[in-house]
Design a protein around this motif. Structure first.
Motif, short mmCIF file in Angstrom:
data_model
loop_
_atom_site.label_atom_id
_atom_site.label_comp_id
_atom_site.label_asym_id
_atom_site.label_seq_id
_atom_site.Cartn_x
_atom_site.Cartn_y
_atom_site.Cartn_z
N LEU A 77 0.85 -1.18 0.00
CA LEU A 77 0.00 0.00 0.00
C LEU A 77 0.89 1.24 0.00
CD1 LEU A 77 -2.53 -1.26 2.65
CD2 LEU A 77 -2.83 -1.25 0.19
N ILE A 78 0.31 2.38 -0.17
CA ILE A 78 1.10 3.61 -0.20
C ILE A 78 1.80 3.79 1.15
CG2 ILE A 78 0.99 6.11 -0.36
CD1 ILE A 78 -1.37 5.75 -2.26
N ALA A 79 3.10 3.97 1.12
CA ALA A 79 3.86 4.12 2.36
C ALA A 79 5.13 4.90 2.08
CB ALA A 79 4.22 2.75 2.93
N VAL A 80 5.65 5.53 3.11
CA VAL A 80 6.93 6.20 3.03
C VAL A 80 7.93 5.31 3.76
CG1 VAL A 80 8.22 8.28 3.60
CG2 VAL A 80 5.80 8.45 2.98
N GLU A 81 8.80 4.69 3.01
CA GLU A 81 9.75 3.73 3.58
C GLU A 81 11.08 4.37 3.97
OE1 GLU A 81 9.60 0.23 4.08
OE2 GLU A 81 7.48 0.68 4.01
N MET A 82 11.28 5.62 3.65
CA MET A 82 12.56 6.27 3.87
C MET A 82 12.99 6.20 5.34
SD MET A 82 13.74 9.96 2.48
CE MET A 82 13.00 10.99 3.73
N ILE A 83 12.06 6.47 6.23
CA ILE A 83 12.38 6.48 7.66
C ILE A 83 12.65 5.06 8.15
CG2 ILE A 83 11.49 6.98 9.97
CD1 ILE A 83 9.88 9.26 8.66
N VAL A 84 11.81 4.10 7.74
CA VAL A 84 11.96 2.72 8.19
C VAL A 84 13.30 2.15 7.72
CG1 VAL A 84 10.99 0.40 8.01
CG2 VAL A 84 9.48 2.36 8.25
N VAL A 85 13.68 2.44 6.50
CA VAL A 85 14.94 1.93 5.95
C VAL A 85 16.14 2.59 6.65
CG1 VAL A 85 16.34 1.79 3.86
CG2 VAL A 85 13.91 1.32 3.75
N ALA A 86 16.01 3.85 7.01
CA ALA A 86 17.12 4.57 7.66
C ALA A 86 17.34 4.14 9.10
CB ALA A 86 16.84 6.08 7.60
N LEU A 87 16.33 3.58 9.72
CA LEU A 87 16.46 3.16 11.12
C LEU A 87 17.23 1.85 11.24
CD1 LEU A 87 12.81 3.82 12.34
CD2 LEU A 87 14.85 5.12 12.97
N PRO A 88 17.78 1.59 12.42
CA PRO A 88 18.37 0.26 12.65
C PRO A 88 17.28 -0.81 12.48
CG PRO A 88 18.95 1.77 14.41
CD PRO A 88 17.96 2.48 13.55
N GLU A 89 17.71 -2.03 12.22
CA GLU A 89 16.76 -3.09 11.88
C GLU A 89 15.64 -3.27 12.92
OE1 GLU A 89 16.56 -7.78 10.57
OE2 GLU A 89 18.50 -6.88 11.07
N ARG A 90 15.98 -3.33 14.19
CA ARG A 90 14.97 -3.54 15.23
C ARG A 90 13.98 -2.38 15.28
NH1 ARG A 90 16.34 -7.78 18.86
NH2 ARG A 90 14.91 -6.98 20.43
N ALA A 91 14.50 -1.16 15.17
CA ALA A 91 13.61 0.01 15.18
C ALA A 91 12.74 0.03 13.93
CB ALA A 91 14.43 1.29 15.28
N GLY A 92 13.30 -0.40 12.81
CA GLY A 92 12.53 -0.48 11.56
C GLY A 92 11.39 -1.47 11.67
N ILE A 93 11.68 -2.61 12.29
CA ILE A 93 10.64 -3.62 12.51
C ILE A 93 9.56 -3.05 13.44
CG2 ILE A 93 10.16 -5.84 13.62
CD1 ILE A 93 12.87 -6.81 12.51
N GLY A 94 9.98 -2.36 14.49
CA GLY A 94 9.02 -1.74 15.40
C GLY A 94 8.14 -0.72 14.69
N MET A 95 8.76 0.09 13.83
CA MET A 95 8.00 1.09 13.07
C MET A 95 7.01 0.40 12.12
SD MET A 95 7.77 4.41 12.54
CE MET A 95 9.24 5.40 12.46
N ARG A 96 7.46 -0.66 11.49
CA ARG A 96 6.57 -1.40 10.58
C ARG A 96 5.41 -2.01 11.35
NH1 ARG A 96 10.65 -3.10 7.42
NH2 ARG A 96 10.45 -1.68 5.70
N MET A 97 5.70 -2.56 12.52
CA MET A 97 4.64 -3.17 13.33
C MET A 97 3.65 -2.12 13.80
SD MET A 97 5.28 -6.24 12.95
CE MET A 97 3.96 -6.82 13.94
N LEU A 98 4.14 -0.94 14.15
CA LEU A 98 3.25 0.16 14.53
C LEU A 98 2.32 0.52 13.37
CD1 LEU A 98 2.35 2.37 16.52
CD2 LEU A 98 4.15 3.82 15.53
#
Length: 173
Positions: A77-98
């Motif tokens: 779906l429409i999403a901005v992945e720039m922040i998720v990709v820039a974060l460390p892996e665990r934080a990116g997973i947390g952001m995705r889960m949120l």
């Protein structure tokens, strides 16, 4: 877990074909309407086909809700992945889960409203095709429930490590 993932993917393949078929039929209905409205009068024939507009509209409603469900399976779906990709892996997973939790909450509301509209429309029929409007309104809760299920399977894949990021999701699909 593998059985659930495979079953979900098969369901989404079928739903994708159904949505594509509906889109094709809607396109043909619109083309028929254009031909009847603009080409036939040039040949001296003035006829009306109001069913084409109604059919196309109702099929497009189903296409939208089935399409959202299918795309949510791989989080396309429409999403901005720039922040998720820039974060460390665990934080990116947390952001995705949120974001999955927020989407699930939204689609719970959509399903609830959709079931209410479907119940209220049980005595209505469409003006031209005389279809029960329940079939039209049912697209909303059906699509929302399938979307919720797909999002939960996607989240389970993220949490179990089957999918590490959305790019992998696109490769796996």
């Amino acid at each position: 877990m593998t059985f659930i993932i495979r079953s979900t993917d098969m369901l989404n393949t079928v739903l994708g074909w159904i949505a594509g078929t509906f889109m094709g039929i809607a396109t043909l209905a619109v083309l028929a309407q254009v031909f009847i409205r603009f080409v036939l009068p040039l040949m001296g024939m003035a006829i009306s086909a109001p069913w084409t507009e109604e059919l196309a509209r109702y099929l497009m409603i189903w296409v939208v809700f089935l399409g959202v469900a299918v795309l949510s399976r791989s989080f396309r779906l429409i999403a901005v992945e720039m922040i998720v990709v820039a974060l460390p892996e665990r934080a990116g997973i947390g952001m995705r889960m949120l974001s999955v939790v927020i989407c699930v909450c939204f689609f719970v509301v959509v399903a609830t409203v959709g079931f209410g509209w479907t119940a209220m429309s049980s005595i209505e029929t469409s003006p031209v095709l005389r279809l029960p409007m329940t079939w039209v309104y049912m697209a909303m809760p059906v699509g929302a429930v399938i979307t919720i299920f797909n999002l939960l399977v996607f989240a389970a894949e993220i949490l179990t490590g089957r999918r590490r990021n959305v790019e992998q999701a696109e490769i796996m699909d």
